[in-house]
Design a protein around this motif. Structure first.
Motif, mmCIF file in Angstrom:
data_model
loop_
_atom_site.group_PDB
_atom_site.id
_atom_site.type_symbol
_atom_site.label_atom_id
_atom_site.label_comp_id
_atom_site.label_asym_id
_atom_site.label_seq_id
_atom_site.Cartn_x
_atom_site.Cartn_y
_atom_site.Cartn_z
ATOM 1 N N UNK A 23 0.838 -1.200 0.000
ATOM 2 C CA UNK A 23 0.000 0.000 0.000
ATOM 3 C C UNK A 23 0.876 1.255 0.000
ATOM 4 N N UNK A 31 3.820 1.469 -1.235
ATOM 5 C CA UNK A 31 4.388 1.553 -2.590
ATOM 6 C C UNK A 31 3.406 2.198 -3.569
ATOM 7 N N UNK A 32 2.118 1.865 -3.404
ATOM 8 C CA UNK A 32 1.110 2.371 -4.341
ATOM 9 C C UNK A 32 0.708 3.809 -4.021
ATOM 10 N N UNK A 33 0.696 4.163 -2.743
ATOM 11 C CA UNK A 33 0.036 5.422 -2.360
ATOM 12 C C UNK A 33 0.979 6.538 -1.955
ATOM 13 N N UNK A 36 7.842 7.969 -2.905
ATOM 14 C CA UNK A 36 9.072 7.579 -2.206
ATOM 15 C C UNK A 36 10.278 7.939 -3.069
ATOM 16 N N UNK A 88 12.416 1.477 1.421
ATOM 17 C CA UNK A 88 11.328 0.518 1.161
ATOM 18 C C UNK A 88 11.922 -0.859 0.831
ATOM 19 N N UNK A 96 11.367 -4.451 2.819
ATOM 20 C CA UNK A 96 11.023 -5.760 2.222
ATOM 21 C C UNK A 96 12.008 -6.822 2.705
ATOM 22 N N UNK A 136 -3.251 -6.943 -7.249
ATOM 23 C CA UNK A 136 -3.845 -5.620 -7.457
ATOM 24 C C UNK A 136 -2.826 -4.503 -7.268
ATOM 25 N N UNK A 137 -2.061 -4.589 -6.198
ATOM 26 C CA UNK A 137 -1.233 -3.456 -5.788
ATOM 27 C C UNK A 137 0.145 -3.428 -6.433
ATOM 28 N N UNK A 138 0.677 -4.582 -6.786
ATOM 29 C CA UNK A 138 2.083 -4.603 -7.238
ATOM 30 C C UNK A 138 2.209 -4.164 -8.692
#
Lengths: 350, 125
Positions: free
Chosen positions: B48, B50-52, B55, B63, B67, B123-125
């Motif tokens: 999330x 990463x998507x929102x 960075x 980030x 991970x 969805x997010x990646x």
């Protein structure tokens, strides 16, 4: 210990693979190589594709990096500038007055708060409308767009009218409103008895020779030269397409078209160029019909508009004192304003 | 502002997962159900962010580090997996037998968490 080492290596590998960062510009350049090099230096390498135009006393120079010369970018809110030109023309033609109320042109909005708004208020972000619809549906679309890269503004004209009927005018003057320009574009189209894309084509795009530019409202209308943009974290996102959003952010164009628009704004030949004249204060600047006038640190005055969608960022500005205009189109969503302004300052003195 | 809050939440969630996966003290995960849930939560919050959240520059490498930290947590979870029940008894009485339906619920919870993680990745990646 071995397990830990393997985990760190795998974790780093996955992390690097998914690292949230924009694409780097490829070497592929078409157009003016010198301008391309200058654009790389000023705007950086973090773009999926980049197009730049400089219009000046020496003529027009364009460069496209990472895409074909005729590639179409989403220009985002520069579309509002075109809507401003259309308002100025409608005023010149006597089709509307500055004080014409929305409900006079869009009877579906009679009795709704937005129906009482005047066109000049819409064009200067002083209507009281919010930036976008304040509904649970729009909030959900925004969240889904953030999560998945989807288009958050697919609304049809009918859907937008239904939303607008219940929208209060609760925002202070100076609240930047996409919704306001959607209403303005719709009202101007109604005054002319046509659709917004057709109105813009007839009165701005065709007269200026912006032959590739247009307002696609569905994926079927996109062609091979329509770029896909990416978010600032490097994810390729869906194009922003929608009937309602066209007057506020739906214009797609290549850099040649945008250079023609910039040149016509610069030499005053653009139809409806009176839209650029400042009419009131706006967030520390002056605003005309959409177009913003700012005074730079060196005293020069720039008239400009920027744009941003889920996958694109753009800027168009003119400096009449120096006789220069600059267009920057990026297929990455990170803003390009700062670099574009620097180009306008520096290219004007070259 | 909200992006800073989201970054802090991400750091906290990832840190908590690594702690519960490797700790042998009070913070240690007591069963597989909660361990998998913590792992999926860490992965979801990373996706999330990463998507929102923008960075730029060094933050994007932070980030990547997060991970890697999550992967370290997964290694800790794998190391402890065999010694953990699907669902532990109440705190203070961990050896108290857990009814069969609660164990089955815990297995289903683990499966659901993993499915959610896969869907979110798509969805997010």
């Amino acid at each position: 210990m071995l397990l830990l080492a393997v985990a760190v290596v795998l974790g780093l590998a996955v992390g690097v693979l998914l690292r949230p960062a924009p694409s780097r510009l490829p070497e592929q350049v078409s157009g003016d190589a010198g301008l391309a090099a200058r654009a790389r230096a000023v705007l950086g390498e973090d773009h999926r594709a980049l197009a730049v135009a400089v219009v000046g006393p020496g003529g027009t120079r364009t460069a496209v990096i990472g895409a074909p010369a005729g590639a179409r970018f989403e220009t985002g809110s520069i579309s509002k500038g075109v809507t401003g030109l259309l308002l100025a023309q409608a005023l010149e033609r006597g089709e509307v007055r500055e004080t014409t109320r929305v409900a006079e042109l869009v009877p579906e909005l009679a009795g709704a708060p937005v129906g009482e708004v005047e066109l000049r208020q819409l064009a200067t972000h002083t209507s009281g409308l919010p930036v976008q619809p304040v509904t649970a549906g729009q909030l959900g679309r925004n969240l889904w767009a953030t999560a998945s890269g989807a288009n958050p503004y697919p609304a049809s004209e009918a859907e937008r009218l239904a939303t607008l009927r219940g929208t209060p005018l609760s925002q202070p003057p100076g609240t930047y409103s996409n919704l306001g320009f959607e209403v303005l574009g719709l009202a101007l189209a109604r005054a002319a008895g046509t659709s917004y894309p057709e109105l813009a084509r007839e009165r701005v795009l065709e007269p200026l020779g912006m032959d590739a530019a247009g307002y696609p409202t569905s994926p079927d209308e996109l062609g091979a030269l329509d770029l896909r943009g990416e978010s600032g974290s490097g994810r390729v996102v869906q194009p922003w397409l929608g009937q309602a959003m066209a007057p506020a952010g739906g214009l797609r164009a290549d850099v040649g078209d945008m250079a023609r628009l910039a040149g016509a704004l610069l030499d005053g030949s653009a139809p409806g160029v009176d839209a650029l004249e400042p009419r009131q204060a706006f967030r520390g600047h002056q605003i005309g019909w959409a177009w913003i006038t700012s005074e730079a640190a060196d005293g020069s005055r720039h008239v400009w508009h920027d744009g941003g969608t889920g996958g694109f960022s753009s800027w168009l500005g003119v400096d009449r004192d120096r006789g220069t205009a600059v267009v920057v189109l990026s297929a990455t969503a990170d803003p390009v304003d700062e670099g574009a302004e620097e180009l306008l300052r520096t290219e004007g003195s070259r | 502002m909200w992006s800073s809050v989201l970054l802090l939440v991400a750091v906290a969630v990832v840190g908590w997962f690594v702690l519960t996966a490797w700790s042998t003290g009070r913070a240690a995960a007591r069963d597989r159900d909660r361990l998998v849930a913590a792992a999926v939560e860490a992965w979801l919050v990373l996706l999330w962010v990463r998507a929102a959240v923008p960075l730029p520059g060094v933050l994007s490498w932070c980030w990547v580090g997060a991970v890697a930290a999550t992967a370290v947590g997964v290694a800790g979870a794998a190391r402890r997996w065999g010694g953990l029940p699907w669902r532990a008894g109440p705190r203070g009485r961990p050896d108290q037998p857990v009814p069969g339906w609660r164990r089955r619920l815990a297995v289903a919870g683990v499966a659901l968490s993993l499915a959610l993680g896969v869907a979110a990745t798509v969805v997010l990646a």
